[in-house]
Design a protein around this motif. Sequence first.
Motif, PDB file in Angstrom:
ATOM      1  N   LEU A   1       0.828  -1.207   0.000  1.00  0.00           N
ATOM      2  CA  LEU A   1       0.000   0.000   0.000  1.00  0.00           C
ATOM      3  C   LEU A   1       0.862   1.258   0.000  1.00  0.00           C
ATOM      4  N   ASP A   2       2.001   1.216   0.660  1.00  0.00           N
ATOM      5  CA  ASP A   2       2.920   2.353   0.623  1.00  0.00           C
ATOM      6  C   ASP A   2       3.470   2.549  -0.784  1.00  0.00           C
ATOM      7  N   LEU A   3       3.827   1.441  -1.434  1.00  0.00           N
ATOM      8  CA  LEU A   3       4.313   1.526  -2.816  1.00  0.00           C
ATOM      9  C   LEU A   3       3.266   2.171  -3.720  1.00  0.00           C
ATOM     10  N   LEU A   4       2.010   1.814  -3.516  1.00  0.00           N
ATOM     11  CA  LEU A   4       0.941   2.300  -4.390  1.00  0.00           C
ATOM     12  C   LEU A   4       0.529   3.727  -4.072  1.00  0.00           C
ATOM     13  N   THR A   5       0.420   4.066  -2.803  1.00  0.00           N
ATOM     14  CA  THR A   5      -0.109   5.384  -2.427  1.00  0.00           C
ATOM     15  C   THR A   5       0.986   6.452  -2.365  1.00  0.00           C
ATOM     16  N   ARG A   6       1.968   6.271  -1.497  1.00  0.00           N
ATOM     17  CA  ARG A   6       2.997   7.302  -1.321  1.00  0.00           C
ATOM     18  C   ARG A   6       3.944   7.369  -2.506  1.00  0.00           C
ATOM     19  N   GLN A   7       4.325   6.201  -3.046  1.00  0.00           N
ATOM     20  CA  GLN A   7       5.347   6.187  -4.090  1.00  0.00           C
ATOM     21  C   GLN A   7       4.789   6.190  -5.505  1.00  0.00           C
ATOM     22  N   ALA A   8       3.503   5.870  -5.670  1.00  0.00           N
ATOM     23  CA  ALA A   8       2.897   5.892  -7.008  1.00  0.00           C
ATOM     24  C   ALA A   8       1.679   6.807  -7.051  1.00  0.00           C
ATOM     25  N   PHE A   9       1.384   7.494  -5.930  1.00  0.00           N
ATOM     26  CA  PHE A   9       0.403   8.581  -5.891  1.00  0.00           C
ATOM     27  C   PHE A   9      -1.026   8.144  -6.197  1.00  0.00           C
ATOM     28  N   GLN A  10      -1.348   6.888  -5.897  1.00  0.00           N
ATOM     29  CA  GLN A  10      -2.703   6.415  -6.088  1.00  0.00           C
ATOM     30  C   GLN A  10      -3.527   6.686  -4.833  1.00  0.00           C
ATOM     31  N   THR A  11      -4.823   6.834  -5.007  1.00  0.00           N
ATOM     32  CA  THR A  11      -5.683   7.066  -3.859  1.00  0.00           C
ATOM     33  C   THR A  11      -5.767   5.801  -3.015  1.00  0.00           C
ATOM     34  N   GLU A  12      -6.217   5.961  -1.784  1.00  0.00           N
ATOM     35  CA  GLU A  12      -6.304   4.814  -0.882  1.00  0.00           C
ATOM     36  C   GLU A  12      -7.263   3.754  -1.425  1.00  0.00           C
ATOM     37  N   ARG A  13      -8.364   4.191  -2.001  1.00  0.00           N
ATOM     38  CA  ARG A  13      -9.320   3.216  -2.539  1.00  0.00           C
ATOM     39  C   ARG A  13      -8.722   2.473  -3.721  1.00  0.00           C
ATOM     40  N   GLU A  14      -8.056   3.189  -4.616  1.00  0.00           N
ATOM     41  CA  GLU A  14      -7.432   2.540  -5.768  1.00  0.00           C
ATOM     42  C   GLU A  14      -6.379   1.531  -5.302  1.00  0.00           C
ATOM     43  N   ALA A  15      -5.596   1.927  -4.308  1.00  0.00           N
ATOM     44  CA  ALA A  15      -4.556   1.031  -3.794  1.00  0.00           C
ATOM     45  C   ALA A  15      -5.163  -0.202  -3.137  1.00  0.00           C
ATOM     46  N   ALA A  16      -6.245  -0.013  -2.394  1.00  0.00           N
ATOM     47  CA  ALA A  16      -6.901  -1.154  -1.753  1.00  0.00           C
ATOM     48  C   ALA A  16      -7.434  -2.131  -2.796  1.00  0.00           C
ATOM     49  N   GLU A  17      -8.002  -1.600  -3.879  1.00  0.00           N
ATOM     50  CA  GLU A  17      -8.501  -2.467  -4.942  1.00  0.00           C
ATOM     51  C   GLU A  17      -7.357  -3.200  -5.634  1.00  0.00           C
ATOM     52  N   LYS A  18      -6.222  -2.509  -5.791  1.00  0.00           N
ATOM     53  CA  LYS A  18      -5.070  -3.160  -6.439  1.00  0.00           C
ATOM     54  C   LYS A  18      -4.508  -4.240  -5.535  1.00  0.00           C
ATOM     55  N   TRP A  19      -4.479  -4.022  -4.227  1.00  0.00           N
ATOM     56  CA  TRP A  19      -4.021  -5.062  -3.316  1.00  0.00           C
ATOM     57  C   TRP A  19      -4.927  -6.287  -3.414  1.00  0.00           C
TER      58      TRP A  19
END
Length: 576
Positions: free
Chosen positions: A496-514
Amino acid sequence: MKRRSLLSLALLAGAAGASDSAFKPVGLPSEASELDTGIEDFLMGLWQLDPDAAVAAGRFEQSHRITLPSAALRAQRRQFLKRWLKAFQRLAVDKLGAAERMDRDMLIAKLQSDLWRLEVLREWAWNPAEHNPAGPIDLALNTDWAPVQQRVQALHARIRQLPAFYAAARASLVGVTREHTELALQQAPGVLAVLEDLESQAQQQGLGALMQPDLAQARAAVAGWQAHLRQLLPIARRPWRLSAALYETKFKHDIQSARSARETYELALARRETVLASMQAQAEALWPTVIGPEAPPADRFALIGRVIAKLSEKHVARDRFVDEIRAQIPQLEAWVRDHDLLTQDPAKPLAVRETPVYQRGVAGASIEAPGPYRPQDSTYYNVTPLDDLTPEQAESTLREYNQWILQILNIHEAIPGHYTQLVYANKVPSKVKALFGSGSMVEGWAVYGELMMLESGYGASPEMTLMWGKWHLRSVTNTILDYSVHVLGMEQKAALDLLTRQAFQTEREAAEKWRRVQLTSVQLTSYFSGFSEIHALREQLKAKPGFGLKAFHEKFLSYGNAPVRLIAAEMAGALR
């Protein structure tokens, strides 16, 4: 987002059929004609044993039959695959033309992949979501291949077999994962929705009373399936991570790249640094106008993230999400036409629709194209509406698909991305290239299409450039995430850190990707893998005399859905 590489690709990737005998090359006058005969025999056998695959390909005469996920069928498939693999391998390669060599190579790769999936990966045993009968019913009911009454009658025969289908599915499951069991439970109401649609059509055709007993039994079978899945949940302990050995082999079969999974992962790490450096420079330039006089942070992730977060406040209204996607399609068509990027076929319809319920739960947008036997049918751009989301969830999604990224999404999914590429694929004479193509080529073209549009000046602005950097970083990060999770053991917090902080995705988008990375494997690498190979091929050919961009695009697409490595070998070889 994930494409239903419909091509029937998702449905055909693990399919195999049966035939009484494989063809035997015995020195006929032409190896090419022998291959053509063999392909037709192979396909006829495939459609006979796997009617679901036949329907996905547009062979609707098989609509009345269903593919039972039984041990007996798997045994028939295994025998069929081995027989045909041996037959195609015996063909003399040096006597085939370039197109035929590519077909042979693709068929061998498909047969080897199917055997590996059947005997080694065995997803039919641990992934209950593999057993979902809704797609062929929906496709056969809503495609205009015959009068409605005939379609309903064919599907009446199919739904009579649903109790046997679910019985075979239950018998197949051994050691399931919790995550895939939950997905199957989530998608089961979609099967009921498809049955309701069928019942409505039957009533309109005066067949409702006749079908009612069988519909009741079909619904009972779905309910029994749901009950069985709930019983499995407490004991569903199989790890969903693929592991290094299985991952590398699956990558070889699914991606068909000239690189290994590890090499692709390392290339993605290098690309990530290049993209981040560019985004940092763009964010620094935008900071004064977007943020104001406040001093920018020294940390590049914080700097880029602040600018993106502020820009992302500009987005379409929640109730206009699907309508806005629909409205942008003609604009993209006009841009491609006016800038002469490639020739489009105005006779091929594209329909933007809400994602059917039975397909929801993995991705929010996808393209669903007709099979090569029915190229005249509509292509569907499936978009999951935001109706069921809380206000906070909807806002998160809308910020992710903001004013700029929503346009890039439509480029990727529709024009000149998936929709355009799949229209070209269905024009290729070779059914092999249309039916058994490479998902990496399909996804890679869509990512390349984004770059193509921006290079032509589409949406030219610093904001669009920065947002494309974020979107492109998503493709790169997909590869890093997938490999890191399934092979290197990355845990949820780091992902989630890779997706949100380092790739600037929203929390919902990151949760769906996880969630997606738990439910799928390797497919997330197809975007960057395919793009990097297509881009490298273009840059190689640009150095040759007489290179033309439109000619390159159309020549590349003329190979259908063949793996990029095979297309590159042919295109580069032709210029030697």
